[in-house]
Design a protein around this motif. Structure first.
Motif, short mmCIF file in Angstrom:
data_model
loop_
_atom_site.label_atom_id
_atom_site.label_comp_id
_atom_site.label_asym_id
_atom_site.label_seq_id
_atom_site.Cartn_x
_atom_site.Cartn_y
_atom_site.Cartn_z
N ALA A 13 76.85 -23.74 1.25
CA ALA A 13 78.28 -23.57 0.98
C ALA A 13 78.86 -22.43 1.81
O ALA A 13 79.95 -22.54 2.36
CB ALA A 13 78.51 -23.31 -0.50
N LEU A 14 78.12 -21.35 1.93
CA LEU A 14 78.62 -20.21 2.69
C LEU A 14 78.53 -20.44 4.18
O LEU A 14 79.34 -19.92 4.94
CB LEU A 14 77.85 -18.94 2.31
N LEU A 15 77.56 -21.22 4.60
CA LEU A 15 77.35 -21.43 6.02
C LEU A 15 78.40 -22.32 6.65
O LEU A 15 78.62 -22.29 7.84
CB LEU A 15 75.96 -22.02 6.25
N ILE A 16 79.09 -23.10 5.87
CA ILE A 16 80.11 -24.00 6.41
C ILE A 16 81.40 -23.22 6.52
O ILE A 16 82.29 -23.42 5.73
CB ILE A 16 80.34 -25.19 5.47
N THR A 17 81.55 -22.33 7.48
CA THR A 17 82.55 -21.30 7.39
C THR A 17 83.53 -21.08 8.52
O THR A 17 83.68 -21.89 9.36
CB THR A 17 81.79 -20.01 7.11
N PRO A 18 84.22 -19.86 8.61
CA PRO A 18 85.44 -19.65 9.36
C PRO A 18 85.42 -19.51 10.86
O PRO A 18 86.46 -19.64 11.44
CB PRO A 18 86.00 -18.37 8.81
N GLY A 19 84.37 -19.20 11.50
CA GLY A 19 84.41 -18.98 12.93
C GLY A 19 84.86 -20.19 13.70
O GLY A 19 85.33 -20.10 14.80
N ASP A 114 76.69 -15.57 16.04
CA ASP A 114 77.59 -14.63 15.37
C ASP A 114 78.00 -15.22 14.03
O ASP A 114 78.31 -16.41 13.95
CB ASP A 114 78.82 -14.38 16.24
N SER A 115 78.00 -14.40 12.99
CA SER A 115 78.37 -14.87 11.65
C SER A 115 78.60 -13.67 10.74
O SER A 115 78.06 -12.60 10.98
CB SER A 115 77.26 -15.74 11.07
N ASN A 116 79.39 -13.89 9.69
CA ASN A 116 79.53 -12.85 8.69
C ASN A 116 78.61 -13.09 7.50
O ASN A 116 78.68 -12.39 6.51
CB ASN A 116 80.99 -12.71 8.23
N LEU A 117 77.74 -14.08 7.61
CA LEU A 117 76.76 -14.38 6.57
C LEU A 117 75.46 -13.65 6.93
O LEU A 117 74.84 -13.94 7.96
CB LEU A 117 76.52 -15.88 6.49
N PRO A 118 75.04 -12.67 6.12
CA PRO A 118 73.83 -11.91 6.43
C PRO A 118 72.62 -12.82 6.64
O PRO A 118 72.38 -13.75 5.87
CB PRO A 118 73.62 -11.03 5.19
N GLY A 119 71.90 -12.58 7.72
CA GLY A 119 70.68 -13.33 8.00
C GLY A 119 70.88 -14.65 8.73
O GLY A 119 69.91 -15.32 9.07
N ALA A 120 72.11 -15.05 8.98
CA ALA A 120 72.36 -16.35 9.62
C ALA A 120 72.10 -16.33 11.12
O ALA A 120 71.68 -17.34 11.68
CB ALA A 120 73.79 -16.80 9.36
N GLU A 121 72.34 -15.19 11.77
CA GLU A 121 72.15 -15.13 13.21
C GLU A 121 70.71 -15.47 13.57
O GLU A 121 69.77 -15.02 12.93
CB GLU A 121 72.54 -13.76 13.75
N PRO A 150 66.06 -23.34 8.48
CA PRO A 150 66.85 -23.64 9.67
C PRO A 150 66.26 -23.08 10.96
O PRO A 150 66.43 -23.66 12.01
CB PRO A 150 68.20 -23.00 9.37
N ARG A 151 65.53 -21.98 10.90
CA ARG A 151 64.95 -21.43 12.12
C ARG A 151 63.88 -22.36 12.68
O ARG A 151 63.54 -22.29 13.84
CB ARG A 151 64.37 -20.05 11.85
N ASP A 152 63.32 -23.24 11.84
CA ASP A 152 62.29 -24.18 12.27
C ASP A 152 62.88 -25.54 12.63
O ASP A 152 62.14 -26.45 13.00
CB ASP A 152 61.26 -24.37 11.17
N LEU A 153 64.17 -25.71 12.50
CA LEU A 153 64.79 -27.00 12.76
C LEU A 153 64.64 -27.37 14.24
O LEU A 153 64.99 -26.57 15.11
CB LEU A 153 66.28 -26.93 12.40
N PRO A 154 64.14 -28.57 14.53
CA PRO A 154 64.06 -28.99 15.94
C PRO A 154 65.46 -29.15 16.53
O PRO A 154 66.44 -29.33 15.81
CB PRO A 154 63.35 -30.34 15.87
N LYS A 155 65.54 -29.15 17.85
CA LYS A 155 66.82 -29.35 18.53
C LYS A 155 67.32 -30.78 18.28
O LYS A 155 66.54 -31.71 18.15
CB LYS A 155 66.67 -29.12 20.03
N CYS A 156 68.64 -30.92 18.24
CA CYS A 156 69.33 -32.20 18.07
C CYS A 156 68.94 -32.94 16.79
O CYS A 156 68.79 -34.16 16.77
CB CYS A 156 69.15 -33.10 19.28
N VAL A 157 68.80 -32.19 15.70
CA VAL A 157 68.51 -32.78 14.40
C VAL A 157 69.64 -32.44 13.44
O VAL A 157 70.08 -31.29 13.38
CB VAL A 157 67.16 -32.27 13.84
N SER A 158 70.11 -33.43 12.70
CA SER A 158 71.16 -33.22 11.71
C SER A 158 71.05 -34.32 10.66
O SER A 158 70.08 -35.07 10.65
CB SER A 158 72.54 -33.25 12.39
N SER A 159 72.06 -34.41 9.80
CA SER A 159 72.08 -35.46 8.79
C SER A 159 73.10 -36.52 9.17
O SER A 159 73.87 -36.37 10.11
CB SER A 159 72.44 -34.87 7.42
#
Length: 181
Positions: A13-19, A114-121, A150-159
């Protein structure tokens, strides 16, 4: 609800954010238009529909150069997203590290720079867009990665693109990738 599930839900919820739109608008630079120089591209901005009134915006400026058509991991650009409800939320900007498109569907991934969510970078996230004109749809990797960080997510993977874009806001444009096979 299990603690891990609750943490994943709050993070999503927090990650879907303003930047997303904010950074593009604030810098005066909107998404680039396709000029035929790319093997694939995803551009545009849209707000997601949520009945609770959440302010969720995604913005993309991603492209794969024609010279790199056989290597989607050479895609470049950025994407941004934000999610706020009642003044609380977060935003993030990611550097594109992969783009694959097919028809009107694009999957893009990138690492948050860049993010205002701690630990997201440093986390990799993926987003899927279905360019349906006035009825675009969108999905994101963190909707289904409770067990895989998310740090282990392979490239070009989504839902799958399960979210609806708020009427009148979608202007996603997908340039289909057509590699010589």
């Amino acid at each position: 609800m299990q603690r891990r599930t609750r943490i994943a839900a709050v993070t999503a919820a927090l990650l879907i954010t303003p930047g997303a739109a904010g950074s593009a608008t604030a810098s005066g630079q909107g998404p680039r238009q396709h000029h035929g120089h790319e093997a694939a591209a995803l551009t545009g901005t849209a707000k997601l529909y949520r009945s609770a009134g959440d302010d969720i915006t995604f913005s993309f400026d991603a492209q794969l150069a024609a010279k790199d058509t056989r290597t989607p991991t050479k895609a470049t650009g950025t994407f941004r997203f934000r999610h706020y409800l009642h003044g609380e939320g977060a935003w993030a900007r990611a550097k594109v590290d992969c783009l694959i498109t097919g028809g009107k569907v694009a999957v893009v991934s990138g690492v948050i720079t860049d993010s205002n969510l701690p630990g997201a970078e440093g986390a990799r996230v993926g987003v899927t867009v279905h360019d349906l004109g006035r009825h675009d749809r969108l999905g994101y990797s963190w909707a289904a990665t409770e067990d895989m960080g998310p740090r282990d997510l392979p490239k070009c993977v989504s839902s799958a693109p399960f979210e609806k874009v708020r009427q009148g806001t979608g202007d996603f444009h997908v340039v289909p990738w057509q590699p010589a096979l």
